[in-house]
Design a protein around this motif. Structure first.
Motif, PDB file in Angstrom:
ATOM      1  N   ASP A 109       0.720  -2.714   6.689  1.00 34.70           N
ATOM      2  CA  ASP A 109       0.950  -4.298   5.651  1.00 34.70           C
ATOM      3  C   ASP A 109       0.077  -4.815   4.922  1.00 34.70           C
ATOM      4  OD1 ASP A 109      -0.055  -7.233   6.735  1.00 34.70           O
ATOM      5  OD2 ASP A 109       1.708  -7.956   7.346  1.00 34.70           O
ATOM      6  N   ASP A 110       0.105  -5.170   3.952  1.00 32.58           N
ATOM      7  CA  ASP A 110      -1.075  -4.897   3.051  1.00 32.58           C
ATOM      8  C   ASP A 110      -2.208  -5.986   3.213  1.00 32.58           C
ATOM      9  OD1 ASP A 110       0.458  -3.406   1.302  1.00 32.58           O
ATOM     10  OD2 ASP A 110       1.945  -4.865  -0.554  1.00 32.58           O
ATOM     11  N   GLN A 111      -2.258  -7.455   3.657  1.00 35.74           N
ATOM     12  CA  GLN A 111      -2.704  -8.041   4.369  1.00 35.74           C
ATOM     13  C   GLN A 111      -3.922  -7.746   5.700  1.00 35.74           C
ATOM     14  OE1 GLN A 111      -3.142 -11.114   2.036  1.00 35.74           O
ATOM     15  NE2 GLN A 111      -0.871  -9.787   1.463  1.00 35.74           N
ATOM     16  N   ASN A 112      -3.658  -7.024   6.208  1.00 38.32           N
ATOM     17  CA  ASN A 112      -3.953  -6.624   7.705  1.00 38.32           C
ATOM     18  C   ASN A 112      -4.666  -5.139   7.049  1.00 38.32           C
ATOM     19  OD1 ASN A 112      -2.495  -6.209   8.585  1.00 38.32           O
ATOM     20  ND2 ASN A 112      -2.471  -8.186   9.567  1.00 38.32           N
ATOM     21  N   GLU A 139      -4.904   9.717  14.171  1.00 39.31           N
ATOM     22  CA  GLU A 139      -6.044  10.783  12.850  1.00 39.31           C
ATOM     23  C   GLU A 139      -5.099  10.180  11.992  1.00 39.31           C
ATOM     24  OE1 GLU A 139      -9.967  11.392  12.187  1.00 39.31           O
ATOM     25  OE2 GLU A 139      -8.874  10.793  14.367  1.00 39.31           O
ATOM     26  N   ILE A 140      -3.917  10.352  11.346  1.00 41.96           N
ATOM     27  CA  ILE A 140      -3.513  10.298  10.295  1.00 41.96           C
ATOM     28  C   ILE A 140      -3.514   8.480   9.948  1.00 41.96           C
ATOM     29  CG2 ILE A 140      -1.482  10.518   8.376  1.00 41.96           C
ATOM     30  CD1 ILE A 140      -2.967  13.164   9.191  1.00 41.96           C
ATOM     31  N   ILE A 141      -2.905   7.912  10.419  1.00 37.03           N
ATOM     32  CA  ILE A 141      -2.631   6.750  10.393  1.00 37.03           C
ATOM     33  C   ILE A 141      -4.254   6.053   9.878  1.00 37.03           C
ATOM     34  CG2 ILE A 141      -2.545   4.343  11.855  1.00 37.03           C
ATOM     35  CD1 ILE A 141      -0.558   5.640  12.742  1.00 37.03           C
ATOM     36  N   LYS A 142      -5.553   6.526  10.832  1.00 35.53           N
ATOM     37  CA  LYS A 142      -6.838   6.521   9.874  1.00 35.53           C
ATOM     38  C   LYS A 142      -7.367   6.488   8.909  1.00 35.53           C
ATOM     39  CE  LYS A 142      -8.609   5.878  15.202  1.00 35.53           C
ATOM     40  NZ  LYS A 142      -9.403   7.265  16.476  1.00 35.53           N
ATOM     41  N   GLU A 143      -6.879   7.076   8.467  1.00 33.56           N
ATOM     42  CA  GLU A 143      -7.524   8.670   7.368  1.00 33.56           C
ATOM     43  C   GLU A 143      -6.122   7.235   6.403  1.00 33.56           C
ATOM     44  OE1 GLU A 143      -6.432  12.147   7.764  1.00 33.56           O
ATOM     45  OE2 GLU A 143      -7.773  13.129   9.015  1.00 33.56           O
ATOM     46  N   VAL A 144      -5.027   7.233   6.277  1.00 34.53           N
ATOM     47  CA  VAL A 144      -4.641   6.399   5.392  1.00 34.53           C
ATOM     48  C   VAL A 144      -5.269   5.391   5.033  1.00 34.53           C
ATOM     49  CG1 VAL A 144      -2.295   5.497   4.908  1.00 34.53           C
ATOM     50  CG2 VAL A 144      -2.231   7.654   5.647  1.00 34.53           C
ATOM     51  N   ILE A 145      -5.349   4.262   6.040  1.00 39.98           N
ATOM     52  CA  ILE A 145      -6.138   3.299   6.118  1.00 39.98           C
ATOM     53  C   ILE A 145      -7.294   3.177   5.350  1.00 39.98           C
ATOM     54  CG2 ILE A 145      -7.099   1.077   7.557  1.00 39.98           C
ATOM     55  CD1 ILE A 145      -4.765   1.523  10.048  1.00 39.98           C
ATOM     56  N   ALA A 146      -8.087   3.923   6.044  1.00 41.90           N
ATOM     57  CA  ALA A 146      -9.772   3.942   4.984  1.00 41.90           C
ATOM     58  C   ALA A 146      -9.643   4.556   4.159  1.00 41.90           C
ATOM     59  CB  ALA A 146     -10.228   5.716   5.976  1.00 41.90           C
ATOM     60  N   ILE A 148      -7.201   3.768   1.506  1.00 44.75           N
ATOM     61  CA  ILE A 148      -6.933   2.530   0.940  1.00 44.75           C
ATOM     62  C   ILE A 148      -8.110   1.800   1.037  1.00 44.75           C
ATOM     63  CG2 ILE A 148      -4.934   0.437   1.467  1.00 44.75           C
ATOM     64  CD1 ILE A 148      -3.041   2.273   2.580  1.00 44.75           C
ATOM     65  N   GLU A 149      -8.935   1.224   2.256  1.00 45.98           N
ATOM     66  CA  GLU A 149      -9.593   0.495   2.506  1.00 45.98           C
ATOM     67  C   GLU A 149     -11.238   1.122   1.019  1.00 45.98           C
ATOM     68  OE1 GLU A 149     -10.015  -1.369   7.104  1.00 45.98           O
ATOM     69  OE2 GLU A 149     -11.229   0.740   6.044  1.00 45.98           O
ATOM     70  N   GLU A 150     -10.746   2.478   0.650  1.00 51.85           N
ATOM     71  CA  GLU A 150     -11.880   3.105   0.213  1.00 51.85           C
ATOM     72  C   GLU A 150     -11.798   3.149  -1.321  1.00 51.85           C
ATOM     73  OE1 GLU A 150     -14.111   7.148  -1.047  1.00 51.85           O
ATOM     74  OE2 GLU A 150     -12.454   7.262   0.760  1.00 51.85           O
ATOM     75  N   THR A 151     -10.240   2.437  -1.707  1.00 51.19           N
ATOM     76  CA  THR A 151      -9.947   2.612  -2.974  1.00 51.19           C
ATOM     77  C   THR A 151      -9.757   1.172  -2.894  1.00 51.19           C
ATOM     78  OG1 THR A 151      -8.062   4.104  -2.605  1.00 51.19           O
ATOM     79  CG2 THR A 151      -7.878   2.267  -4.411  1.00 51.19           C
ATOM     80  N   GLU A 152      -9.604  -0.211  -2.715  1.00 50.63           N
ATOM     81  CA  GLU A 152     -10.015  -1.577  -2.539  1.00 50.63           C
ATOM     82  C   GLU A 152     -11.103  -1.907  -2.788  1.00 50.63           C
ATOM     83  OE1 GLU A 152      -8.367  -3.488   0.461  1.00 50.63           O
ATOM     84  OE2 GLU A 152      -6.218  -3.171   0.183  1.00 50.63           O
ATOM     85  N   GLU A 153     -12.314  -1.366  -2.351  1.00 52.67           N
ATOM     86  CA  GLU A 153     -13.491  -1.288  -2.956  1.00 52.67           C
ATOM     87  C   GLU A 153     -14.177  -0.591  -3.439  1.00 52.67           C
ATOM     88  OE1 GLU A 153     -15.742  -0.083   0.571  1.00 52.67           O
ATOM     89  OE2 GLU A 153     -14.649  -1.363   2.217  1.00 52.67           O
ATOM     90  N   GLU A 154     -13.853   0.495  -4.755  1.00 52.54           N
ATOM     91  CA  GLU A 154     -14.050   0.650  -5.702  1.00 52.54           C
ATOM     92  C   GLU A 154     -13.032   0.317  -6.646  1.00 52.54           C
ATOM     93  OE1 GLU A 154     -12.396   5.343  -8.016  1.00 52.54           O
ATOM     94  OE2 GLU A 154     -11.997   4.957  -5.965  1.00 52.54           O
ATOM     95  N   TYR A 155     -11.994  -0.728  -6.753  1.00 50.16           N
ATOM     96  CA  TYR A 155     -11.542  -1.350  -7.574  1.00 50.16           C
ATOM     97  C   TYR A 155     -11.677  -2.523  -7.543  1.00 50.16           C
ATOM     98  CZ  TYR A 155      -9.073   2.983  -9.451  1.00 50.16           C
ATOM     99  OH  TYR A 155      -9.118   4.847  -9.917  1.00 50.16           O
TER     100      TYR A 155
END
Length: 349
Positions: A109-112, A139-146, A148-155
């Motif tokens: 989900d893009d929002q949360n 672990e994969i789910i956590k890595e994917v979410i992390a 995306i969060e890192e990319t959102e912070e970067e951009y």
């Protein structure tokens, strides 16, 4: 029995072969359309998402779109179960986790940034089909979410937003480097989208518009080189010997240069090229057999230097059903004028 058994309990495989990387993309395609329809799939957006995966580092944007189009065609012709079995058989041990990650990112989900409850049964069956343990999947789910969060912070916007309102209330795109702003030339009513990454922004819509700006900061030594050899020679070499082979010729079979021109005004020079791109449009046509084939197109590209940046601005002319090209000179002139008018709307800093 679940509605996903037709995928994960199928025994059919395709005669088409897939590379391990294509198998990863296939899982993303299956996941994206499993609860909707192939017609609803946005192939370009999916290709852009996959392009961020490390396993696709060696692929261009055009190659990613070609892979997605091919996988969609297999899904249409042979079914999702057949495509999954073929992909699963092609996944190496080293890349199977990437396959699961490709499924995860399609479901988030893009929002949360969570897996919606209704999507969890599918993800569980995908995990089991790929023979992953619960701890590996989590672990994969956590890595994917992390990631995306890192990319959102970067951009995330810092001093300014990428899309802003000018003094007249019109939406404009502002380069993250602050070197230009340009009014957005597409509208949401016609399916307009903005796709941007480092050094590139593209504007497209459902009626065939494609306007793209590639921009490159020029180090001092490059500026000295340009001054010594002249702008015309530098722009010709950069556009024809470097940019076109990498961005177009390696990805569109049969593409060829049809027209070149150097334009000189009182302030700067422009090098213009028209390229014929058989089946090279960013727009595809659905055939009667269900396959999606990319349409023919002409691509015009204009290279110039402004300040300490090299710009390559391009526009596409897609040939829809019944369209036939005019003379090369007429087509080249029309596309060139379209690009020049677009460049005139750019405000350089």
């Amino acid at each position: 029995m679940t509605k996903y058994d037709k995928i994960f309990n199928s025994t059919e495989t395709s005669e088409e072969s897939l590379s391990p990387e294509e198998a990863v993309a296939a899982i993303a395609v299956i996941t994206a359309i499993v609860d909707s329809s192939i017609e609803d799939l946005d192939a370009e957006s999916l290709a852009d998402i996959l392009w961020e995966f490390e396993v696709f580092d060696e692929y261009s944007e055009e190659e990613m779109l070609e892979i997605v189009d091919r996988l969609v065609a297999i899904a249409q012709d042979e079914g999702l179960g057949t495509l999954f079995n073929t992909a699963n058989a092609s996944l190496s041990d080293e890349i199977v986790l990437d396959g699961f990650a490709a499924g995860v990112i399609m479901l988030l989900d893009d929002q949360n940034l969570t897996i919606p409850t209704q999507k969890q049964p599918y993800l569980k069956q995908l995990q089991q089909a790929l023979e992953l343990e619960d701890i590996e999947a989590e672990e994969i789910i956590k890595e994917v979410i992390a990631a995306i969060e890192e990319t959102e912070e970067e951009y995330a916007p810092q001093e300014y937003e990428t899309v802003i309102l000018d003094e007249f209330g019109q939406q404009v795109y502002q380069s993250p480097l602050g070197n230009f702003v340009v009014p957005i030339p597409v509208t949401s009513e016609q399916g307009g989208t903005i796709q941007s990454q480092e050094g590139i922004v593209g504007f497209s819509d459902d009626v065939g518009t494609l306007l793209r700006i590639d921009y490159y900061p020029l180090p001092p030594e490059y500026l000295e080189e340009i001054e010594s050899q002249g702008q015309e020679k530098y722009l010709h070499s950069t556009l024809i010997k470097k940019y076109l082979p990498q961005a177009i010729f390696t990805n569109v079979q049969g593409a060829e240069i049809k027209y070149t021109e150097y334009l000189q005004d009182t302030l700067k020079g422009y090098y213009y090229v028209l390229v014929d791109m058989p089946k090279g449009s960013t727009i595809s046509k659905q055939e009667n057999n269900g396959n999606a084939n990319r349409l023919d197109a002409y691509r015009g590209l204009l290279a110039f230097i402004n300040g300490k940046f090299l710009y390559i601005v391009s526009s596409q002319r897609t040939f829809f059903n019944g369209d036939s090209p005019g003379s090369i000179l007429d087509e080249a002139e029309d596309i060139k004028q379209n690009i020049l008018e677009f460049v005139e709307t750019m405000d350089f800093n």
